[in-house]
Enzyme design. Structure first.
Site, short mmCIF file in Angstrom:
data_model
loop_
_atom_site.label_atom_id
_atom_site.label_comp_id
_atom_site.label_asym_id
_atom_site.label_seq_id
_atom_site.Cartn_x
_atom_site.Cartn_y
_atom_site.Cartn_z
N ARG A 21 -38.09 8.83 37.21
CA ARG A 21 -39.48 9.23 37.73
C ARG A 21 -39.63 8.69 39.00
O ARG A 21 -40.30 9.33 39.76
CB ARG A 21 -40.38 8.85 36.73
CG ARG A 21 -42.09 8.87 37.00
CD ARG A 21 -42.75 8.43 35.93
NE ARG A 21 -44.41 8.60 36.31
CZ ARG A 21 -44.92 7.55 36.82
NH1 ARG A 21 -44.17 6.34 37.15
NH2 ARG A 21 -46.23 7.56 37.32
N ARG A 72 -19.93 9.15 28.85
CA ARG A 72 -18.89 8.30 29.78
C ARG A 72 -17.61 9.28 29.95
O ARG A 72 -17.02 9.89 28.86
CB ARG A 72 -18.56 7.20 28.44
CG ARG A 72 -19.56 6.19 28.41
CD ARG A 72 -18.84 4.99 27.45
NE ARG A 72 -20.12 3.87 27.60
CZ ARG A 72 -20.91 3.71 26.42
NH1 ARG A 72 -20.60 4.46 25.29
NH2 ARG A 72 -21.71 2.68 26.54
N ILE A 127 -28.74 -2.09 28.35
CA ILE A 127 -29.14 -3.19 27.31
C ILE A 127 -28.57 -4.19 27.36
O ILE A 127 -29.07 -5.48 27.22
CB ILE A 127 -29.26 -2.70 26.09
CG1 ILE A 127 -28.27 -2.27 25.24
CG2 ILE A 127 -30.39 -1.46 26.20
CD1 ILE A 127 -28.14 -2.07 23.80
N ASP A 130 -25.21 -7.26 31.54
CA ASP A 130 -23.91 -7.93 32.03
C ASP A 130 -23.44 -7.49 33.36
O ASP A 130 -22.20 -7.53 33.76
CB ASP A 130 -22.99 -7.50 31.10
CG ASP A 130 -22.80 -6.00 31.01
OD1 ASP A 130 -23.60 -5.19 31.31
OD2 ASP A 130 -21.58 -5.68 30.28
N GLY A 171 -23.45 -5.84 22.10
CA GLY A 171 -22.93 -6.39 23.15
C GLY A 171 -21.28 -6.57 22.96
O GLY A 171 -20.93 -7.49 22.35
N ARG A 172 -20.76 -5.43 23.35
CA ARG A 172 -19.54 -5.54 23.49
C ARG A 172 -18.69 -6.57 24.19
O ARG A 172 -17.66 -7.32 23.61
CB ARG A 172 -18.87 -3.96 23.74
CG ARG A 172 -17.23 -3.94 23.15
CD ARG A 172 -17.06 -2.41 23.33
NE ARG A 172 -17.63 -1.66 24.34
CZ ARG A 172 -18.10 -0.47 24.51
NH1 ARG A 172 -17.74 0.29 23.28
NH2 ARG A 172 -18.72 0.20 25.31
N ARG A 247 -25.79 -11.78 3.13
CA ARG A 247 -25.83 -10.24 3.35
C ARG A 247 -25.45 -10.11 4.83
O ARG A 247 -25.75 -11.25 5.61
CB ARG A 247 -27.14 -9.77 3.01
CG ARG A 247 -27.56 -9.85 1.44
CD ARG A 247 -26.83 -8.73 0.96
NE ARG A 247 -27.15 -8.40 -0.52
CZ ARG A 247 -26.92 -9.13 -1.58
NH1 ARG A 247 -25.99 -10.16 -1.32
NH2 ARG A 247 -27.19 -8.85 -2.88
N ARG A 256 -30.93 0.70 21.39
CA ARG A 256 -30.76 1.46 22.63
C ARG A 256 -31.97 2.42 22.62
O ARG A 256 -32.20 2.82 23.79
CB ARG A 256 -29.54 2.19 22.65
CG ARG A 256 -28.18 1.48 22.90
CD ARG A 256 -27.63 1.65 24.13
NE ARG A 256 -26.80 3.12 24.06
CZ ARG A 256 -25.71 3.28 23.66
NH1 ARG A 256 -24.97 2.57 23.56
NH2 ARG A 256 -25.36 4.81 23.52
O1 F6P Z 1 -24.80 0.26 26.27
C1 F6P Z 1 -23.98 -0.90 26.32
C2 F6P Z 1 -23.76 -0.88 24.68
O2 F6P Z 1 -24.75 -0.40 23.86
C3 F6P Z 1 -22.84 -1.75 24.03
O3 F6P Z 1 -23.56 -2.97 23.86
C4 F6P Z 1 -22.23 -1.20 23.01
O4 F6P Z 1 -20.86 -2.12 22.64
C5 F6P Z 1 -21.94 -0.03 23.35
O5 F6P Z 1 -22.71 0.56 24.61
C6 F6P Z 1 -21.83 1.14 22.43
O6 F6P Z 1 -21.34 2.41 22.91
P1 F6P Z 1 -21.53 3.69 22.05
O7 F6P Z 1 -22.91 4.27 22.13
O8 F6P Z 1 -20.43 4.54 22.79
O9 F6P Z 1 -20.94 3.46 20.82
#
Ligand code: F6P
Length: 323
Positions: A21, A72, A127, A130, A171-172, A247, A256
């Site tokens: 926007r 992607r 999100i 990094d 957080g990959r 658990r 997200r």
């Molecule tokens: O956008 C970053 C992220 O949310 C990472 O934290 C996470 O590992 C990845 O995207 C997940 O991606 P996807 O939606 O392709 O599973």
């Protein structure tokens, strides 16, 4: 510069719409034509491009996701894919670009601009937070708030049942969501990719808590932690303490989505406005970020090669506050 293309790429993040926007409205304010490119670099390759009006961005500042959609693109990783993308930009007479996304988006940008010359400014939208060159990324604040709300709820039920919970957050490659949501929720332990997990230490801390009869024990683990995700951590805890009721909860993609927080809306608006002004001023091949509450520009190369290190004080803080 008259015609600007805008896209969102990689994982979506709350606040991307607010950034779109701001770009559209700032551009139109300066008599520019803004072209939306759908589905990130993939849409660029396929020519999924349309002229945007100010009305296209009405009523979206409060919405999560991205009206431009995102992707992607594997094809954009090839020379041939990038050539097709460039041809589409030429066909639509696009003279400048605003790229909104995270690490993958800026990697794509670096490869693209090694091959072709077209002015571009990036905006950090992820999100994960990094990226180097900015204190915050669009969507991070909202994602952490979402995680905090969920973990607070988990604490209620954990306490009611005297249970130990392992909560997995996104957080990959980065532990910022884990670290910040964990501190905000009073987690007993936080496991992140930036630090090698000493599982024996984690187990000893549980043991101490048990002896002291601490009723709730919450461990936050980032999905990319070197030891594994919530399931792996749970399995190891159960192996050592079979008497404990353990658990797991994987928060996943709820982090997200959702309406962006005020902080993300303001950040997105400031960066969208700054990106268009940077393009107009010829300050390009940079990402517009925020450092000490001021707009700060970082070359694409430095964004992906630079580091966004975890503050060690934060890690110490968890140990001290969770006694
Ligand atoms: O956008 C970053 C992220 O949310 C990472 O934290 C996470 O590992 C990845 O995207 C997940 O991606 P996807 O939606 O392709 O599973």
């Amino acid at each position: 510069m008259k015609n600007i293309g805008i896209l969102t790429s990689g994982g979506d993040s709350p606040g991307m719409n607010a950034a779109i926007r701001a770009v559209v409205r700032t551009g139109v304010y300066h008599d520019m034509d803004i072209f939306g490119i759908r589905r990130g670099y993939q849409g660029m390759i396929e020519g999924d491009i349309f002229k945007m009006q100010t009305t296209d961005v009405a009523n979206i500042i409060q919405r999560g996701g991205t009206i431009l959609k995102t992707a992607r693109s594997k094809e954009f990783m090839t020379d041939e894919g990038r050539r097709k993308a460039y041809d589409q930009l030429t066909k639509h007479n696009i003279e400048g670009l605003v790229l909104i996304g995270g690490d993958g988006t800026f990697r794509g940008a670096v490869a693209f601009f090694e091959q072709f010359t077209i002015p571009a400014v990036g905006i950090p939208g992820t999100i994960d937070k990094d990226l180097a060159g900015t204190d915050f990324t669009i969507g991070f604040d909202t994602a952490v708030n979402t995680a905090v709300e969920a973990i607070d709820k988990i604490r209620d039920t954990a306490e009611a049942h005297d249970r130990l919970f392992v909560v997995e957050v996104m957080g990959r490659d980065a532990g910022y969501i884990a670290l910040n949501s964990g501190i905000a929720c009073g987690a007993e332990d936080i496991l992140i990719p930036e630090q090698i997990t000493d599982i024996e230490d984690v187990l000893n801390r549980i043991d101490n808590d048990e002896r002291r009869k601490k009723t709730v024990h919450i461990i936050i683990v980032a999905e990319g932690d070197d030891y594994g995700g919530a399931k792996e951590v749970q399995a190891r805890i159960t192996e050592r303490f079979p008497m404990l009721d353990v658990r797991t909860c994987v928060l996943g993609h709820i982090q997200r989505g959702g309406s962006p927080s005020y902080a993300d809306r303001v950040l997105a608006s400031r960066l969208g406005y700054a990106a268009v002004n940077a393009l107009r001023a010829g300050n390009t091949q940079v990402m517009a970020g925020i450092v000490n509450d001021n707009i700060f520009f970082t070359p694409f190369d430095n964004v992906i090669k630079g580091e966004a290190p975890i503050n060690p004080d934060m890690l110490e803080l968890i140990r001290v506050l969770s006694i």
